[in-house]
Design a protein around this motif. Structure first.
Motif, short mmCIF file in Angstrom:
data_model
loop_
_atom_site.label_atom_id
_atom_site.label_comp_id
_atom_site.label_asym_id
_atom_site.label_seq_id
_atom_site.Cartn_x
_atom_site.Cartn_y
_atom_site.Cartn_z
N HIS A 65 -0.40 2.09 5.32
CA HIS A 65 -0.53 2.86 4.08
C HIS A 65 -0.77 4.33 4.42
O HIS A 65 -1.49 4.64 5.34
CB HIS A 65 -1.68 2.33 3.23
CG HIS A 65 -1.37 1.04 2.55
ND1 HIS A 65 -0.56 0.97 1.44
CD2 HIS A 65 -1.72 -0.22 2.83
CE1 HIS A 65 -0.45 -0.29 1.06
NE2 HIS A 65 -1.15 -1.03 1.90
N GLY A 66 -0.16 5.21 3.64
CA GLY A 66 -0.36 6.64 3.84
C GLY A 66 0.53 7.24 4.91
O GLY A 66 0.38 8.40 5.26
N GLU A 67 1.48 6.50 5.43
CA GLU A 67 2.36 6.98 6.50
C GLU A 67 3.22 8.14 6.03
O GLU A 67 3.66 8.96 6.82
CB GLU A 67 3.23 5.82 6.98
CG GLU A 67 4.20 6.16 8.08
CD GLU A 67 3.51 6.31 9.43
OE1 GLU A 67 4.18 6.75 10.38
OE2 GLU A 67 2.33 6.01 9.56
N GLY A 68 3.50 8.22 4.74
CA GLY A 68 4.34 9.29 4.20
C GLY A 68 5.81 8.94 4.33
O GLY A 68 6.19 7.80 4.58
N THR A 69 6.65 9.95 4.18
CA THR A 69 8.09 9.73 4.19
C THR A 69 8.59 9.17 5.53
O THR A 69 9.65 8.56 5.57
CB THR A 69 8.85 11.02 3.85
OG1 THR A 69 8.47 12.04 4.78
CG2 THR A 69 8.54 11.48 2.44
N ALA A 70 7.84 9.37 6.59
CA ALA A 70 8.25 8.84 7.90
C ALA A 70 8.32 7.32 7.90
O ALA A 70 9.08 6.72 8.65
CB ALA A 70 7.30 9.32 8.98
N GLY A 71 7.53 6.67 7.04
CA GLY A 71 7.52 5.22 6.99
C GLY A 71 8.54 4.61 6.04
O GLY A 71 8.78 3.41 6.06
N ASP A 72 9.18 5.44 5.21
CA ASP A 72 10.11 4.92 4.21
C ASP A 72 11.31 4.15 4.79
O ASP A 72 11.69 3.12 4.24
CB ASP A 72 10.58 6.03 3.28
CG ASP A 72 9.46 6.56 2.40
OD1 ASP A 72 8.35 5.98 2.42
OD2 ASP A 72 9.68 7.56 1.69
#
Length: 194
Positions: A65-72
């Motif tokens: 959680h909270g990874e941001g767009t890098a995790g999408d």
């Protein structure tokens, strides 16, 4: 009338086990062993155990959680692996476009006028009960929904609610039915939530 008091025996710590009646040691405790805080005492007190290797933890398919767009991309990949494609590419594109627009209208209030059946009495400019800022769709897929002419768009998204709490990996599904106009044009129509 009387009062009864129950009392428990006081204890300053755990009680020692009773001494064995069969064996007694007649040694001076002060000369028997080194000080407990010495290195030799610690080494002799800790038994040597063979090293045991533990299996590595399984890596999650989803980003933290909270990874941001890098995790999408990982979220999108996980969705596609969970539900293999089963619609023609043109239908999937149409459904994804509509599903994303519906979610944006639902979460932010923007574009609700385009969907009067889905959002009755909520003309443009009327904020939804759950208004989201920092809204972003993390992943989306469109798949068949059991029966012919039915489809569902699975969306994973992130946003900050009115209270200021940011949450990602939120899940929303929009259901669609294929409809045909009098002129013979076929399109996907979203179904109101019940």
């Amino acid at each position: 009338m009387g009062i009864a008091l129950l009392g428990l025996p006081r204890s300053n710590g755990p009680t020692a086990p009773p001494a064995s009646t069969t064996a007694h040691a007649a040694t001076d405790p002060s000369a028997a062993s080194p000080r407990p805080d010495s290195k030799a005492a610690l080494e002799s007190a800790s038994p040597t155990t063979p090293s045991v290797s533990t299996p590595p933890a399984l890596k999650s398919a989803l980003p933290p959680h909270g990874e941001g767009t890098a995790g999408d991309p990982a979220v999108q990949r996980s969705l596609r692996e969970a539900w293999p494609a089963d619609l023609p590419a043109a239908d999937e594109r149409e459904l994804l476009t509509a599903g994303r627009a519906l979610l944006r209208a639902d979460a932010t209030g923007i574009g609700r006028a385009w969907w009067p059946v889905i959002f009755p009495d909520s003309g443009e400019g009327v904020a939804p009960a759950f208004a989201t800022s920092r809204f972003r769709i993390q992943a989306a897929i469109a798949r068949r929904d059991g029966r012919p002419g039915k489809a569902v768009v699975h969306l994973v998204w992130a946003g900050t609610d009115r209270g200021g709490t940011f949450t990602d990996l939120r899940i929303t599904d929009w259901h669609f039915t294929r409809t045909t106009s009098k002129k013979g044009a076929s399109t996907w129509t979203p179904q109101p939530r019940t």
